[in-house]
Scaffold this motif. Sequence first.
Motif, PDB file in Angstrom:
ATOM      1  N   ASN A 191     -94.407  40.800 -80.122  1.00 22.08           N
ATOM      2  CA  ASN A 191     -95.313  41.040 -81.162  1.00 22.08           C
ATOM      3  C   ASN A 191     -95.909  40.144 -82.059  1.00 22.08           C
ATOM      4  O   ASN A 191     -95.005  39.252 -82.573  1.00 22.08           O
ATOM      5  CB  ASN A 191     -94.328  42.078 -82.092  1.00 22.08           C
ATOM      6  CG  ASN A 191     -93.819  43.358 -81.387  1.00 22.08           C
ATOM      7  OD1 ASN A 191     -94.294  44.279 -81.199  1.00 22.08           O
ATOM      8  ND2 ASN A 191     -92.552  43.049 -81.005  1.00 22.08           N
ATOM      9  N   ILE A 192     -97.344  39.959 -82.080  1.00 23.33           N
ATOM     10  CA  ILE A 192     -97.759  39.007 -83.027  1.00 23.33           C
ATOM     11  C   ILE A 192     -98.575  39.546 -83.978  1.00 23.33           C
ATOM     12  O   ILE A 192     -99.192  40.451 -83.931  1.00 23.33           O
ATOM     13  CB  ILE A 192     -98.887  38.038 -81.987  1.00 23.33           C
ATOM     14  CG1 ILE A 192     -99.797  38.714 -81.482  1.00 23.33           C
ATOM     15  CG2 ILE A 192     -98.009  37.253 -80.865  1.00 23.33           C
ATOM     16  CD1 ILE A 192    -100.752  38.252 -80.560  1.00 23.33           C
ATOM     17  N   VAL A 193     -98.374  39.034 -85.031  1.00 21.49           N
ATOM     18  CA  VAL A 193     -99.075  39.330 -86.406  1.00 21.49           C
ATOM     19  C   VAL A 193    -100.193  38.165 -87.083  1.00 21.49           C
ATOM     20  O   VAL A 193     -99.906  37.127 -86.667  1.00 21.49           O
ATOM     21  CB  VAL A 193     -98.195  39.547 -87.647  1.00 21.49           C
ATOM     22  CG1 VAL A 193     -97.148  38.339 -87.870  1.00 21.49           C
ATOM     23  CG2 VAL A 193     -98.863  40.221 -88.725  1.00 21.49           C
ATOM     24  N   THR A 213    -109.972  41.047 -73.061  1.00 23.37           N
ATOM     25  CA  THR A 213    -108.897  41.654 -72.083  1.00 23.37           C
ATOM     26  C   THR A 213    -109.391  42.809 -71.634  1.00 23.37           C
ATOM     27  O   THR A 213    -108.376  43.870 -70.852  1.00 23.37           O
ATOM     28  CB  THR A 213    -107.637  41.864 -72.883  1.00 23.37           C
ATOM     29  OG1 THR A 213    -107.671  42.431 -74.007  1.00 23.37           O
ATOM     30  CG2 THR A 213    -107.135  40.216 -73.190  1.00 23.37           C
ATOM     31  N   GLY A 214    -110.463  43.437 -72.014  1.00 26.92           N
ATOM     32  CA  GLY A 214    -110.719  44.976 -71.138  1.00 26.92           C
ATOM     33  C   GLY A 214    -110.370  46.054 -72.274  1.00 26.92           C
ATOM     34  O   GLY A 214    -110.587  47.264 -71.691  1.00 26.92           O
ATOM     35  N   GLY A 215    -110.140  45.760 -73.526  1.00 27.33           N
ATOM     36  CA  GLY A 215    -109.543  46.798 -74.290  1.00 27.33           C
ATOM     37  C   GLY A 215    -110.904  47.581 -74.750  1.00 27.33           C
ATOM     38  O   GLY A 215    -110.516  48.804 -75.482  1.00 27.33           O
ATOM     39  N   VAL A 216    -111.770  46.921 -74.684  1.00 27.96           N
ATOM     40  CA  VAL A 216    -113.224  47.678 -75.573  1.00 27.96           C
ATOM     41  C   VAL A 216    -114.378  47.598 -74.539  1.00 27.96           C
ATOM     42  O   VAL A 216    -114.601  46.402 -73.938  1.00 27.96           O
ATOM     43  CB  VAL A 216    -113.480  47.343 -76.874  1.00 27.96           C
ATOM     44  CG1 VAL A 216    -114.620  47.534 -77.482  1.00 27.96           C
ATOM     45  CG2 VAL A 216    -112.263  47.174 -77.826  1.00 27.96           C
ATOM     46  N   HIS A 261    -102.791  46.740 -78.330  1.00 32.13           N
ATOM     47  CA  HIS A 261    -102.268  46.191 -77.364  1.00 32.13           C
ATOM     48  C   HIS A 261    -103.081  45.525 -76.225  1.00 32.13           C
ATOM     49  O   HIS A 261    -104.220  45.810 -75.843  1.00 32.13           O
ATOM     50  CB  HIS A 261    -101.506  47.285 -76.348  1.00 32.13           C
ATOM     51  CG  HIS A 261    -100.538  47.977 -77.524  1.00 32.13           C
ATOM     52  ND1 HIS A 261     -99.401  47.726 -78.021  1.00 32.13           N
ATOM     53  CD2 HIS A 261    -100.818  49.316 -78.024  1.00 32.13           C
ATOM     54  CE1 HIS A 261     -99.008  48.776 -78.786  1.00 32.13           C
ATOM     55  NE2 HIS A 261     -99.685  49.669 -78.901  1.00 32.13           N
ATOM     56  N   PHE A 262    -102.610  44.349 -75.851  1.00 33.30           N
ATOM     57  CA  PHE A 262    -103.306  43.910 -74.627  1.00 33.30           C
ATOM     58  C   PHE A 262    -102.127  42.963 -73.689  1.00 33.30           C
ATOM     59  O   PHE A 262    -100.903  42.781 -74.103  1.00 33.30           O
ATOM     60  CB  PHE A 262    -104.261  42.621 -75.001  1.00 33.30           C
ATOM     61  CG  PHE A 262    -104.018  41.371 -75.578  1.00 33.30           C
ATOM     62  CD1 PHE A 262    -103.805  40.118 -74.850  1.00 33.30           C
ATOM     63  CD2 PHE A 262    -103.295  41.383 -77.047  1.00 33.30           C
ATOM     64  CE1 PHE A 262    -103.163  39.149 -75.793  1.00 33.30           C
ATOM     65  CE2 PHE A 262    -102.889  40.104 -77.656  1.00 33.30           C
ATOM     66  CZ  PHE A 262    -102.653  39.089 -76.744  1.00 33.30           C
ATOM     67  N   GLN A 263    -102.640  42.620 -72.585  1.00 33.44           N
ATOM     68  CA  GLN A 263    -101.859  41.793 -71.591  1.00 33.44           C
ATOM     69  C   GLN A 263    -102.392  40.674 -71.049  1.00 33.44           C
ATOM     70  O   GLN A 263    -103.690  40.791 -70.974  1.00 33.44           O
ATOM     71  CB  GLN A 263    -101.196  42.862 -70.445  1.00 33.44           C
ATOM     72  CG  GLN A 263    -100.651  44.038 -70.769  1.00 33.44           C
ATOM     73  CD  GLN A 263    -100.199  44.764 -69.658  1.00 33.44           C
ATOM     74  OE1 GLN A 263     -99.797  44.336 -68.468  1.00 33.44           O
ATOM     75  NE2 GLN A 263    -100.027  46.109 -69.625  1.00 33.44           N
ATOM     76  N   THR A 264    -101.525  39.692 -70.726  1.00 39.74           N
ATOM     77  CA  THR A 264    -101.928  38.515 -70.064  1.00 39.74           C
ATOM     78  C   THR A 264    -101.312  38.263 -68.649  1.00 39.74           C
ATOM     79  O   THR A 264    -100.691  39.375 -68.449  1.00 39.74           O
ATOM     80  CB  THR A 264    -101.716  37.140 -70.882  1.00 39.74           C
ATOM     81  OG1 THR A 264    -100.396  36.931 -71.031  1.00 39.74           O
ATOM     82  CG2 THR A 264    -102.444  37.174 -72.294  1.00 39.74           C
ATOM     83  N   ARG A 268     -96.786  40.814 -72.106  1.00 39.75           N
ATOM     84  CA  ARG A 268     -97.457  41.929 -72.818  1.00 39.75           C
ATOM     85  C   ARG A 268     -97.360  41.697 -74.367  1.00 39.75           C
ATOM     86  O   ARG A 268     -96.291  41.247 -74.892  1.00 39.75           O
ATOM     87  CB  ARG A 268     -96.748  43.364 -72.453  1.00 39.75           C
ATOM     88  CG  ARG A 268     -96.993  43.829 -71.126  1.00 39.75           C
ATOM     89  CD  ARG A 268     -96.133  45.153 -71.087  1.00 39.75           C
ATOM     90  NE  ARG A 268     -94.835  45.038 -71.339  1.00 39.75           N
ATOM     91  CZ  ARG A 268     -94.144  45.639 -72.394  1.00 39.75           C
ATOM     92  NH1 ARG A 268     -95.031  46.483 -73.387  1.00 39.75           N
ATOM     93  NH2 ARG A 268     -92.980  45.616 -72.649  1.00 39.75           N
ATOM     94  N   TYR A 269     -98.428  42.188 -74.989  1.00 38.45           N
ATOM     95  CA  TYR A 269     -98.627  41.809 -76.424  1.00 38.45           C
ATOM     96  C   TYR A 269     -98.941  42.899 -77.213  1.00 38.45           C
ATOM     97  O   TYR A 269     -99.677  44.002 -76.933  1.00 38.45           O
ATOM     98  CB  TYR A 269     -99.725  40.558 -76.709  1.00 38.45           C
ATOM     99  CG  TYR A 269     -99.073  39.280 -76.108  1.00 38.45           C
ATOM    100  CD1 TYR A 269     -98.280  38.427 -76.797  1.00 38.45           C
ATOM    101  CD2 TYR A 269     -99.633  38.905 -75.120  1.00 38.45           C
ATOM    102  CE1 TYR A 269     -98.112  37.184 -76.293  1.00 38.45           C
ATOM    103  CE2 TYR A 269     -99.462  37.935 -74.384  1.00 38.45           C
ATOM    104  CZ  TYR A 269     -98.757  36.730 -75.169  1.00 38.45           C
ATOM    105  OH  TYR A 269     -98.358  35.551 -74.517  1.00 38.45           O
ATOM    106  N   THR A 270     -98.356  43.035 -78.550  1.00 35.12           N
ATOM    107  CA  THR A 270     -98.891  44.101 -79.342  1.00 35.12           C
ATOM    108  C   THR A 270     -99.430  43.270 -80.689  1.00 35.12           C
ATOM    109  O   THR A 270     -98.540  42.315 -81.248  1.00 35.12           O
ATOM    110  CB  THR A 270     -97.622  44.754 -79.965  1.00 35.12           C
ATOM    111  OG1 THR A 270     -97.166  45.538 -78.934  1.00 35.12           O
ATOM    112  CG2 THR A 270     -98.093  45.784 -80.980  1.00 35.12           C
ATOM    113  N   ILE A 271    -100.542  43.412 -81.061  1.00 34.75           N
ATOM    114  CA  ILE A 271    -101.462  42.898 -82.227  1.00 34.75           C
ATOM    115  C   ILE A 271    -101.173  43.425 -83.365  1.00 34.75           C
ATOM    116  O   ILE A 271    -101.156  45.027 -83.305  1.00 34.75           O
ATOM    117  CB  ILE A 271    -102.947  42.668 -81.893  1.00 34.75           C
ATOM    118  CG1 ILE A 271    -103.033  41.881 -80.596  1.00 34.75           C
ATOM    119  CG2 ILE A 271    -103.780  42.075 -83.070  1.00 34.75           C
ATOM    120  CD1 ILE A 271    -104.603  42.044 -80.457  1.00 34.75           C
TER     121      ILE A 271
END
Length: 626
Positions: A191-193, A213-216, A261-264, A268-271
């Motif tokens: 989790n990153i803030v 990352t393809g989320g949009v 959320h996105f992934q590398t 896995r990351y939560t913004i």
Amino acid sequence: GVPAPCFVVGVASRGWRALPSFLPSFLPCLLGAAFIRAWPIPRGGRTGGRMSESWEDKAEETHGANVGDPAAPAAGDGAKAGGFKFDPNASAFSFNPKASAFAPGQNQASATAPAAPKPAAAAAPKAAAAAPSAKSPAPSHAKGGAGGSGSKASASKAADAMDKLKVSSQEQDDQLLSELRKVQGGKEHVNIVFIGHVDAGKSTLGGQILFLTGGVDDRTIQKYEREAKDKNRESWYMAYIMDTNDEERAKGKTVEVGRAHFQTEKKRYTILDAPGHKNYVPNMIGGTSQADIGVLVIAARKGEFETGFERGGQTREHTQLAKTLGVSKLIVVVNKMDDSSILEASGQWSKGRFDEIQNGLTPFLKQCGYNVKRDIQFVPISGLTGANVRDRVAQDVCPWWSEGSLFEVLDALDAIDRAADKPFRLPIIDKFKDMGTVVMGKVEAGICKVGSELMVMPNRTPVKVVSLCMDDEEDIQICGPGENIRLKLSGIEEEEVSLGFVLCSAVSPCPVVTRFEAQIAILELLEHKAIFTAGYKAVVHLHSIIEECEIVQLLFEIDPRSKEKKRVKFVKSGKLVVARVQVERPIPVEKFGDVPQLGRFTLRDEGKTIAIGKIVRLPAVKDAGD
């Protein structure tokens, strides 16, 4: 006994011829005597009559009598003092005050009462049934004797049952832990803030990451570009990805904590996009309390860094709060490096401006408690164009940077140590109704799976997990610490849940207190309230709890260097004290040493952070029945 002599005297004096005339007056007397004889004698009646009390009744009365009750007979041998006579056909019972009470533990011969001749056959079964009751223990509230041993035995059984329950729960936790490790065989979740001063580019950076990352998709980006152009805010279109409501888009200020959320390739990351304006610091605290890693966004544009970093700017306050709220690693992102106000004459990014910002922030970061060499990394980027975010910046644009992009820095961070072997803890940050009660939050400790039986504190409501969901409607069967999840619960209504409640293990529930002892570091008090002492009132922010509190007592002050303790009645800014803090309503908390995220807190007064602290001691837990 009166009608019979009267009948004999009347017949003898008047002869048998007078019998028909005498019977009408004699029969009522005879029937009345029979009725009186058959009527049961009330308790406390004549003492020489037949006792209608059974052994079972007496045993129950003895067990139910209170110590010192005048109605309870004294102990002794009932058989020797007249014993107990009973009528098995009677509907009520009485007792002889001269007879002594039934004493449990006596032999059957001394405890057996003489029975009337006619009901002897019926008395035998009851006498036999009385034998086991004679061996039953005395009442648990009696002092000494069999009562004490009975209460000890029941307490021992309860303790054994609780131990077995804990062992069974530990076995279940071990099984869940092994299942979780199999499921998490892939990518670690982090989790990153995004924190920093207002207009530093936090939402723009978050939107750029989702786009890269393809989320949009491109169509959505084009739509946001048109909306931003219509409002004469062409550079805001990336921020629209994170700022979803009309108020945020109209003002260009984040109000609520955005989540994405996105992934590398590795993680896995939560913004968590926190608001930067000082009016929304409470929302920023709520978002940062869920984070593992902090990304401090600094605007490199001329004047913007200075505005955010000077006294009163949110760069300082956000950094202090991040450290207090458990953000152990901080990535300082120097944004807007492509701004025309700082570009070199050749069009390259300015190393001088980057070094100026780094040198200005480093002493302050040390003051906040960060180890600059181990916990801090600086990265130059351009959030609007995406330069050095996913891919490395071109050498002709920034020839002096070779330490990798933001994604590479994030992926290279050490794995986070999670408390998977501790009882389950999840502070509730949101709730809603969707075919049942759904709660949201970050798992701080323990493991949960579909079907787990948990408890909601502080109202101690038992619940059952119906389903688990995370990462944009992805259903899962098991989750561990660090995951931001949604849980559908059965056994509780949505109205019964409030923000700040903790969903926890039913076997080891979270402590609930109204008072606790804490180690508090005084940052900077208000000018008109420059003394911190007993009676000081503030607002405490503790995980997802926001409550008014009062300092009840200052126990002692701690010297940061020598660690010496001394008694004080008040302190000023910059001091470290241990104090007792009291809140108005019961709140679920943990000691900092047990679950750090449930033991850290911040004190704010009149919109300003005045102190940070951690819980070091909780009141003794009383028995559940108290």
